[in-house]
Scaffold this active site. Structure first.
Site, PDB file in Angstrom:
ATOM      1  N   SER A 242       0.846  -1.184   0.000  1.00  0.00           N
ATOM      2  CA  SER A 242       0.000   0.000   0.000  1.00  0.00           C
ATOM      3  C   SER A 242       0.886   1.240   0.000  1.00  0.00           C
ATOM      4  CB  SER A 242      -0.900   0.003   1.235  1.00  0.00           C
ATOM      5  OG  SER A 242      -0.122   0.271   2.377  1.00  0.00           O
ATOM      6  N   LYS A 243       0.230   2.391  -0.020  1.00  0.00           N
ATOM      7  CA  LYS A 243       0.955   3.657  -0.156  1.00  0.00           C
ATOM      8  C   LYS A 243       2.077   3.823   0.866  1.00  0.00           C
ATOM      9  CE  LYS A 243      -1.710   6.769  -2.852  1.00  0.00           C
ATOM     10  NZ  LYS A 243      -3.163   6.663  -2.768  1.00  0.00           N
TER      11      LYS A 243
END
Ligand code: GLU
Length: 476
Positions: A242-243
């Site tokens: 994820s980010k």
């Protein structure tokens, strides 16, 4: 399975950048098709008008092209096939495999709340499933699939193996919304069929969808695609990527991290697929060896260090002229003369860079203006004694008539011998004066690249002014 019949596709939704996981899915589809001499198609799933943007489409096309895995032929745009999707929804109704459902949003919400209150899982059971009348001639409806309720559905997945779902778990999902637009579930099946897709290779977050999609395929009597659901990529900590794990878009690897496409491609290939202990795998070898059966079932962890090491390898093996152009672009462009110098320096520079940022930083010394500012380590190398020695180096180099690697080397070595010093005692202050840093390419290469005048001037900048004047006078 005849080789020419294989058709794969990559079907991204253009709602953001080309995600690193998407790039790997595309690569696997590309390789599978190439390995079997088949076709690899690109379909942009842009039916979600609100979230699909032209910039995202551009970023996907651009990223794929950079990785050398653009689709065969023109890309397909799902939004152009909406009429066809609606047509198939109607055919499914005619075949008794789907129905018009007139349940209102309010009614659905009420039933969902009831189920929640009773702590029961909510599954649509629409009374319209077995009716063919309508509440009124123009009452709005959605088209729902009449999902089988008994038995089980089996998928022999190329990666996951045999996966079984009880049909009772499938719900009567929506195929066509009340505004006549298709859902993802319908559109994907129709397009895969119409594009002649034989193998659906995608992330395993779509495995659940495959069972639903297969019901549509079977209801239409279409050939069933073979599925291969590849595990997602996780971060180094084991959590889904994820980010917060840093760069996720292919463009960030290219632009911010300075990764070469062949390195990223090699890295993504090895992420979840292997060929013995081989780490460095060329495109040609990958096409020859790739085999979806050997994609592992468990998620792979993204390892930035490994990617950087691979990138270093590919940088060392890349053409000097190509690297010079890439570095020049990162530096905002260079004059022709500077570009030529950069290319000349490249064999030395590329030996010690893991990414294009480092490569560009290694080249800084070629272009900095005098007097150089020294970094801390370089400044420490130029203590009082060293500066005195540097004066003698200046004197020696002033007298060199053949300004070559060997010419400068033998002069500095002779000086070291005469002074009873190890070469490093002279080379390190010299490096600091010439580059402003404590590390650089080989010092004699640096001298040659800079040329005699510039080298002497940079050394002189670090000396006590009175001694310099003296040396310069002697040289004249
Ligand atoms: N458009 C879907 C996505 O980006 C993929 C659909 C598919 O591969 O079937 O997740």
């Amino acid at each position: 399975m005849s080789a020419s019949t294989i058709v794969t596709r990559f079907a991204p939704s253009p709602t953001g950048f080309l995600h690193i996981g998407g790039a790997r899915t595309a690569l696997f589809n590309w390789l599978f098709a190439r390995h079997h001499g088949g076709k690899y198609l690109l379909r942009i799933e842009d039916t979600d008008r609100a979230r699909s943007t032209p910039e995202a489409i551009e970023a996907i096309l651009d990223g794929l092209s950079w990785l050398g895995i653009s689709g065969d032929g023109e890309p397909h745009f799902q939004s152009q096939y909406e009429a066809r999707h609606a047509e198939v929804a109607l055919q499914l109704i005619e075949r008794g495999a789907a129905y018009r459902c007139y349940l209102t949003q309010e009614e659905l919400a009420r039933r969902r709340e009831e189920a929640q209150a009773q702590k029961k899982p909510f599954r649509i059971t629409s009374e319209w499933r077995d009716r063919s009348d309508a509440p009124s001639p123009d009452a709005p409806f959605v088209v729902r699939l009449k999902a089988p309720r008994e038995g089980e559905t089996v998928i022999e997945d190329m990666v996951q193996g045999r996966v079984v779902v009880q049909n009772a778990e499938l719900d009567d999902f929506v195929l066509l919304r009340s505004d006549g637009t298709p859902t993802y579930m319908l559109a994907v099946v129709v397009d895969d069929h119409d594009m002649g897709v034989t193998h659906v290779i995608r992330g395993d977050d779509h495995l659940n969808n495959a069972f639903r999609q297969l019901v549509i395929v079977r209801a239409m009597g279409w050939p069933e695609p073979t599925y291969g659901h590849i595990p997602l990529i996780h971060g180094a900590d084991g959590a889904k990527l994820s980010k917060r794990h840093g760069a996720l878009g292919v463009d960030a690897y290219r632009d911010e991290m300075g990764i070469l496409p062949e390195a990223l491609s090699n890295y993504l290939l090895r992420l979840g697929w292997g060929h013995g202990d081989d780490e460095i795998i060329s495109r040609e070898q990958a096409v020859e060896w790739f085999d979806i059966d050997h994609v592992g079932k468990s998620p792979s962890r993204f390892d930035t260090k490994k990617l950087e090491n691979l990138n270093g390898h590919y940088i060392r093996h890349a053409e000097d002229s190509r690297l010079a152009v890439l570095v020049a672009a990162r530096r905002g462009g260079l004059e022709a003369e500077q570009l030529a110098l950069l290319e000349q320096a490249m064999p030395e520079l590329k030996a010690r860079a893991r990414d294009l940022n480092e490569l560009s930083a290694n080249a800084d010394f070629l272009f900095v203006a005098r007097p150089l500012s020294l970094d801390d380590k370089a400044a420490a190398l130029l203590d009082g004694d060293a500066r005195a020695l540097l004066g003698r180096v200046h004197e020696t180099l002033s007298g060199v008539s053949e300004w070559t690697h060997d010419g400068t080397e033998s002069a500095v070595k002779a000086l070291a011998e005469a002074e009873g010093l190890k070469l490093g005692k002279l080379a390190q202050p010299l490096r600091a004066a010439l580059t402003g840093r404590a590390t650089s390419p080989g010092i004699f290469d640096v001298l040659v690249l800079l040329g005699q005048d510039e080298s002497l001037a940079r050394i002189a900048d670090q000396l006590d002014p009175s001694t310099v004047t003296l040396h310069l006078k002697e040289r004249n």
